[in-house]
Design a protein around this motif. Structure first.
Motif, PDB file in Angstrom:
ATOM      1  N   LEU A 135       0.827  -1.208   0.000  1.00 40.15           N
ATOM      2  CA  LEU A 135       0.000   0.000   0.000  1.00 40.15           C
ATOM      3  C   LEU A 135       0.863   1.261   0.000  1.00 40.15           C
ATOM      4  O   LEU A 135       0.507   2.264  -0.616  1.00 40.15           O
ATOM      5  CB  LEU A 135      -0.924   0.004   1.222  1.00 40.15           C
ATOM      6  CG  LEU A 135      -2.013  -1.073   1.257  1.00 40.15           C
ATOM      7  CD1 LEU A 135      -2.836  -0.947   2.531  1.00 40.15           C
ATOM      8  CD2 LEU A 135      -2.917  -0.965   0.032  1.00 40.15           C
ATOM      9  N   GLY A 136       2.025   1.183   0.694  1.00 43.43           N
ATOM     10  CA  GLY A 136       2.914   2.343   0.749  1.00 43.43           C
ATOM     11  C   GLY A 136       3.455   2.721  -0.612  1.00 43.43           C
ATOM     12  O   GLY A 136       3.501   3.898  -0.987  1.00 43.43           O
ATOM     13  N   GLY A 137       3.886   1.705  -1.375  1.00 46.69           N
ATOM     14  CA  GLY A 137       4.410   1.982  -2.707  1.00 46.69           C
ATOM     15  C   GLY A 137       3.362   2.586  -3.625  1.00 46.69           C
ATOM     16  O   GLY A 137       3.648   3.477  -4.425  1.00 46.69           O
ATOM     17  N   ILE A 138       2.117   2.115  -3.493  1.00 48.63           N
ATOM     18  CA  ILE A 138       1.020   2.655  -4.307  1.00 48.63           C
ATOM     19  C   ILE A 138       0.631   4.052  -3.832  1.00 48.63           C
ATOM     20  O   ILE A 138       0.423   4.970  -4.636  1.00 48.63           O
ATOM     21  CB  ILE A 138      -0.201   1.719  -4.245  1.00 48.63           C
ATOM     22  CG1 ILE A 138       0.146   0.352  -4.840  1.00 48.63           C
ATOM     23  CG2 ILE A 138      -1.396   2.333  -4.968  1.00 48.63           C
ATOM     24  CD1 ILE A 138      -0.941  -0.688  -4.672  1.00 48.63           C
ATOM     25  N   GLN A 223      19.766   4.270  -4.937  1.00 51.91           N
ATOM     26  CA  GLN A 223      18.694   3.704  -5.748  1.00 51.91           C
ATOM     27  C   GLN A 223      17.746   4.764  -6.286  1.00 51.91           C
ATOM     28  O   GLN A 223      17.308   4.684  -7.431  1.00 51.91           O
ATOM     29  CB  GLN A 223      17.918   2.664  -4.929  1.00 51.91           C
ATOM     30  CG  GLN A 223      18.734   1.427  -4.583  1.00 51.91           C
ATOM     31  CD  GLN A 223      18.050   0.533  -3.574  1.00 51.91           C
ATOM     32  OE1 GLN A 223      16.980   0.857  -3.056  1.00 51.91           O
ATOM     33  NE2 GLN A 223      18.663  -0.594  -3.247  1.00 51.91           N
ATOM     34  N   THR A 224      17.429   5.780  -5.477  1.00 59.30           N
ATOM     35  CA  THR A 224      16.446   6.780  -5.899  1.00 59.30           C
ATOM     36  C   THR A 224      17.068   7.969  -6.624  1.00 59.30           C
ATOM     37  O   THR A 224      16.487   8.483  -7.580  1.00 59.30           O
ATOM     38  CB  THR A 224      15.660   7.288  -4.674  1.00 59.30           C
ATOM     39  OG1 THR A 224      16.571   7.815  -3.698  1.00 59.30           O
ATOM     40  CG2 THR A 224      14.850   6.174  -4.044  1.00 59.30           C
ATOM     41  N   ILE A 229      15.273   4.851  -9.327  1.00 57.59           N
ATOM     42  CA  ILE A 229      14.297   3.794  -9.080  1.00 57.59           C
ATOM     43  C   ILE A 229      13.010   4.412  -8.550  1.00 57.59           C
ATOM     44  O   ILE A 229      13.034   5.221  -7.623  1.00 57.59           O
ATOM     45  CB  ILE A 229      14.839   2.757  -8.072  1.00 57.59           C
ATOM     46  CG1 ILE A 229      16.098   2.075  -8.626  1.00 57.59           C
ATOM     47  CG2 ILE A 229      13.776   1.718  -7.726  1.00 57.59           C
ATOM     48  CD1 ILE A 229      15.876   1.190  -9.800  1.00 57.59           C
ATOM     49  N   ASN A 230      11.880   4.017  -9.112  1.00 59.68           N
ATOM     50  CA  ASN A 230      10.583   4.565  -8.708  1.00 59.68           C
ATOM     51  C   ASN A 230      10.189   4.086  -7.326  1.00 59.68           C
ATOM     52  O   ASN A 230      10.552   2.993  -6.896  1.00 59.68           O
ATOM     53  CB  ASN A 230       9.519   4.158  -9.735  1.00 59.68           C
ATOM     54  CG  ASN A 230       8.215   4.909  -9.540  1.00 59.68           C
ATOM     55  OD1 ASN A 230       7.369   4.489  -8.772  1.00 59.68           O
ATOM     56  ND2 ASN A 230       8.061   6.025 -10.242  1.00 59.68           N
ATOM     57  N   SER A 231       9.411   4.914  -6.624  1.00 56.59           N
ATOM     58  CA  SER A 231       8.976   4.560  -5.274  1.00 56.59           C
ATOM     59  C   SER A 231       8.143   3.276  -5.252  1.00 56.59           C
ATOM     60  O   SER A 231       8.187   2.499  -4.293  1.00 56.59           O
ATOM     61  CB  SER A 231       8.165   5.707  -4.658  1.00 56.59           C
ATOM     62  OG  SER A 231       7.001   5.975  -5.424  1.00 56.59           O
ATOM     63  N   SER A 232       7.374   3.037  -6.316  1.00 54.54           N
ATOM     64  CA  SER A 232       6.560   1.821  -6.374  1.00 54.54           C
ATOM     65  C   SER A 232       7.432   0.573  -6.431  1.00 54.54           C
ATOM     66  O   SER A 232       7.083  -0.476  -5.875  1.00 54.54           O
ATOM     67  CB  SER A 232       5.623   1.860  -7.584  1.00 54.54           C
ATOM     68  OG  SER A 232       6.360   1.941  -8.792  1.00 54.54           O
ATOM     69  N   VAL A 233       8.594   0.676  -7.088  1.00 56.70           N
ATOM     70  CA  VAL A 233       9.532  -0.449  -7.150  1.00 56.70           C
ATOM     71  C   VAL A 233      10.100  -0.730  -5.764  1.00 56.70           C
ATOM     72  O   VAL A 233      10.236  -1.894  -5.353  1.00 56.70           O
ATOM     73  CB  VAL A 233      10.670  -0.163  -8.151  1.00 56.70           C
ATOM     74  CG1 VAL A 233      11.726  -1.280  -8.107  1.00 56.70           C
ATOM     75  CG2 VAL A 233      10.124  -0.018  -9.561  1.00 56.70           C
ATOM     76  N   LEU A 234      10.423   0.326  -5.028  1.00 60.91           N
ATOM     77  CA  LEU A 234      10.910   0.147  -3.655  1.00 60.91           C
ATOM     78  C   LEU A 234       9.842  -0.493  -2.783  1.00 60.91           C
ATOM     79  O   LEU A 234      10.141  -1.331  -1.924  1.00 60.91           O
ATOM     80  CB  LEU A 234      11.342   1.495  -3.059  1.00 60.91           C
ATOM     81  CG  LEU A 234      12.559   2.178  -3.699  1.00 60.91           C
ATOM     82  CD1 LEU A 234      12.882   3.468  -2.965  1.00 60.91           C
ATOM     83  CD2 LEU A 234      13.761   1.253  -3.692  1.00 60.91           C
ATOM     84  N   GLY A 235       8.596  -0.088  -3.015  1.00 57.31           N
ATOM     85  CA  GLY A 235       7.498  -0.691  -2.264  1.00 57.31           C
ATOM     86  C   GLY A 235       7.375  -2.174  -2.556  1.00 57.31           C
ATOM     87  O   GLY A 235       7.202  -2.993  -1.645  1.00 57.31           O
ATOM     88  N   ILE A 236       7.480  -2.536  -3.836  1.00 53.66           N
ATOM     89  CA  ILE A 236       7.402  -3.948  -4.223  1.00 53.66           C
ATOM     90  C   ILE A 236       8.580  -4.724  -3.636  1.00 53.66           C
ATOM     91  O   ILE A 236       8.442  -5.877  -3.209  1.00 53.66           O
ATOM     92  CB  ILE A 236       7.378  -4.081  -5.760  1.00 53.66           C
ATOM     93  CG1 ILE A 236       6.093  -3.452  -6.318  1.00 53.66           C
ATOM     94  CG2 ILE A 236       7.475  -5.537  -6.184  1.00 53.66           C
ATOM     95  CD1 ILE A 236       6.045  -3.390  -7.827  1.00 53.66           C
ATOM     96  N   PRO A 293      17.992  -6.171 -15.113  1.00 53.33           N
ATOM     97  CA  PRO A 293      17.547  -4.795 -14.831  1.00 53.33           C
ATOM     98  C   PRO A 293      17.802  -4.414 -13.373  1.00 53.33           C
ATOM     99  O   PRO A 293      17.691  -5.248 -12.463  1.00 53.33           O
ATOM    100  CB  PRO A 293      16.041  -4.836 -15.122  1.00 53.33           C
ATOM    101  CG  PRO A 293      15.843  -6.041 -15.995  1.00 53.33           C
ATOM    102  CD  PRO A 293      16.880  -7.028 -15.563  1.00 53.33           C
ATOM    103  N   ASP A 294      18.143  -3.151 -13.148  1.00 49.41           N
ATOM    104  CA  ASP A 294      18.384  -2.677 -11.786  1.00 49.41           C
ATOM    105  C   ASP A 294      17.155  -2.866 -10.911  1.00 49.41           C
ATOM    106  O   ASP A 294      17.256  -3.230  -9.736  1.00 49.41           O
ATOM    107  CB  ASP A 294      18.774  -1.191 -11.808  1.00 49.41           C
ATOM    108  CG  ASP A 294      20.138  -0.961 -12.441  1.00 49.41           C
ATOM    109  OD1 ASP A 294      20.961  -1.899 -12.422  1.00 49.41           O
ATOM    110  OD2 ASP A 294      20.371   0.150 -12.953  1.00 49.41           O
ATOM    111  N   SER A 295      15.978  -2.606 -11.481  1.00 48.50           N
ATOM    112  CA  SER A 295      14.749  -2.713 -10.706  1.00 48.50           C
ATOM    113  C   SER A 295      14.514  -4.148 -10.236  1.00 48.50           C
ATOM    114  O   SER A 295      14.037  -4.376  -9.122  1.00 48.50           O
ATOM    115  CB  SER A 295      13.551  -2.239 -11.539  1.00 48.50           C
ATOM    116  OG  SER A 295      13.456  -2.972 -12.754  1.00 48.50           O
ATOM    117  N   LEU A 296      14.865  -5.139 -11.072  1.00 51.84           N
ATOM    118  CA  LEU A 296      14.688  -6.536 -10.692  1.00 51.84           C
ATOM    119  C   LEU A 296      15.607  -6.893  -9.533  1.00 51.84           C
ATOM    120  O   LEU A 296      15.201  -7.587  -8.584  1.00 51.84           O
ATOM    121  CB  LEU A 296      14.966  -7.449 -11.884  1.00 51.84           C
ATOM    122  CG  LEU A 296      14.862  -8.960 -11.635  1.00 51.84           C
ATOM    123  CD1 LEU A 296      13.442  -9.318 -11.185  1.00 51.84           C
ATOM    124  CD2 LEU A 296      15.259  -9.748 -12.882  1.00 51.84           C
TER     125      LEU A 296
END
Length: 400
Positions: A135-138, A223-224, A229-236, A293-296
């Motif tokens: 929920l935080g990432g969203i 990362q940011t 890196i997007n906040s939603s990726v950090l949330g995931i 990918p960095d996000s992965l």
């Protein structure tokens, strides 16, 4: 009936405890984007806020933070609110841990049920963490940090109201003598700590955390700021970590309880060091050049490393519950929680010093691999003194 009430109360308490990641994810971005603090200041505040480490205090503090405006908020004001919130969280956490420890000694629970209760509260905490991070990432992409703070204040208030409505007698906890005051509890705790089989494991656990220089604030900025890196990726990423904790608690309860705690904890410590060494390759771009990918990487490996720190607490707490003398279960578990909190503070300050010595800044991360390598080496050191952790087989022999 008492066992059912305990599970409901602890389930709620540990779920909210895990859900605390929801506002803290927003705090990191509020500090970085709203107050424009650097990575070292961010990490300093993160760890200093753990100094106090009920629920009503949490609600008051997060409500106050929700009413703050970035343009008129000082670091001192925010720090005081976070300290107040963590004071409330620490009181609730110690109370929850004490109930788990004392319930484990209750005649209404068998030895296997006591172990299952430990796993149950871990599952509740992991579930709260997974939901909170998801929920935080969203929410970070759709709402302001202040809205997230307000929401958690409401959650904390609901927990407080539900908790105070539960009568202690319904929990069926072991009866206490009427003259069992603070002085007697301190004497019992002191007597327990004079036993090497209790004092040495606690000292080892605290040292195993304190010796590792934490680089969480620096990695968050890398990362940011650097990788964008997007906040939603950090949330995931955090959801993945909490899911890993959930799986760990289930697997441990079903498959790993028979493995001696010493071997299990040493294996976890080694895995932590390997993942930190993997971070060195990540920052140097090795995985990126291999097509990862960095996000992965952030989702899987960074998410797993973040929670791996806590994996060893489950087998450790079960061992301490077995060793703890009757009458001071709550006091001893509170001491363990305090020792761990203090260790994380020391770890955070060591990380700030390491970043400064190595020469990593918010704009220059070229020397970050060197800091990560030192961090990995420090993580390996406690393994050489893993003999301080009691062997599960010896514990079983003593019980017989």
């Amino acid at each position: 009936m008492g066992s059912s009430s305990i599970r409901e109360l602890l389930g709620l308490g540990y779920w909210v405890q895990g859900f605390r990641c929801f506002p803290w994810l927003a705090v990191n971005f509020f500090l970085k984007d709203g107050l424009n603090v650097d990575s070292s200041t961010l990490q300093l505040l993160q760890n200093s806020a753990n100094l106090p480490m009920v629920g009503l205090l949490q609600a008051i503090s997060w409500l106050g933070i929700a009413l703050l405006s970035p343009s008129s908020t000082s670091m001192l004001t925010l720090s005081l609110y976070l300290l107040l919130g963590n004071l409330g969280a620490s009181l609730a956490e110690v109370a929850n841990d004490a109930i788990v420890a004392e319930a484990g000694k209750s005649s209404s629970l068998s030895s296997s049920s006591s172990s299952e209760l430990q796993s149950f509260v871990w599952i509740a905490s992991s579930a709260g963490g997974a939901i909170g991070n998801l929920l935080g990432g969203i929410a970070l992409s759709n709402f302001s940090p202040q809205s997230m703070f307000l929401f958690f204040a409401i959650v904390s208030s609901l927990q407080f109201l539900i908790t105070i409505s539960v009568r202690e007698r319904s929990l069926d906890l072991p009866k206490r003598a009427s003259n069992s005051g603070i002085t007697k509890q301190l004497l019992q705790l002191s007597a327990a700590l004079r036993k090497p089989e209790i004092a040495r494991p606690i000292a080892w656990l605290a040292a195993s955390y304190a010796i590792i220089p934490a680089l969480t604030g620096t990695m968050f900025y890398y990362q940011t700021q650097h990788l964008k890196i997007n906040s939603s990726v950090l949330g995931i990423s955090k959801v993945f970590g909490q899911a890993a904790m959930l799986v760990w608690s289930v697997v441990y309860n079903r498959r790993l309880k028979s493995i001696p705690a010493r071997k299990l904890i040493a294996a976890i410590q080694t895995t932590m060091a390997l993942l930190m060494a993997s971070d060195v390759l990540f920052v140097r771009g090795v995985y990126r050049n291999m097509g990862v990918p960095d996000s992965l990487y952030v989702v899987v490996f960074s998410g797993l490393l973040e929670v791996l720190y806590f994996f060893k607490l489950l087998p450790f707490n079960i061992v301490m519950a077995q060793l703890c003398p009757p009458g001071c279960e709550g006091s001893l578990m509170a001491l363990v929680a305090s020792a761990v909190a203090l260790s994380f503070i020391i770890s955070g300050y060591l990380g700030i010093a390491l970043v400064s010595i190595v020469g990593v800044t918010g704009d220059d991360f070229s020397r970050l691999p060197r800091g990560l390598l030192i961090q990995a080496l420090c993580t390996m050191v406690p393994i050489y003194w893993a003999s301080c952790i009691p062997d599960g087989k010896k514990l079983a022999e003593k019980k017989e």
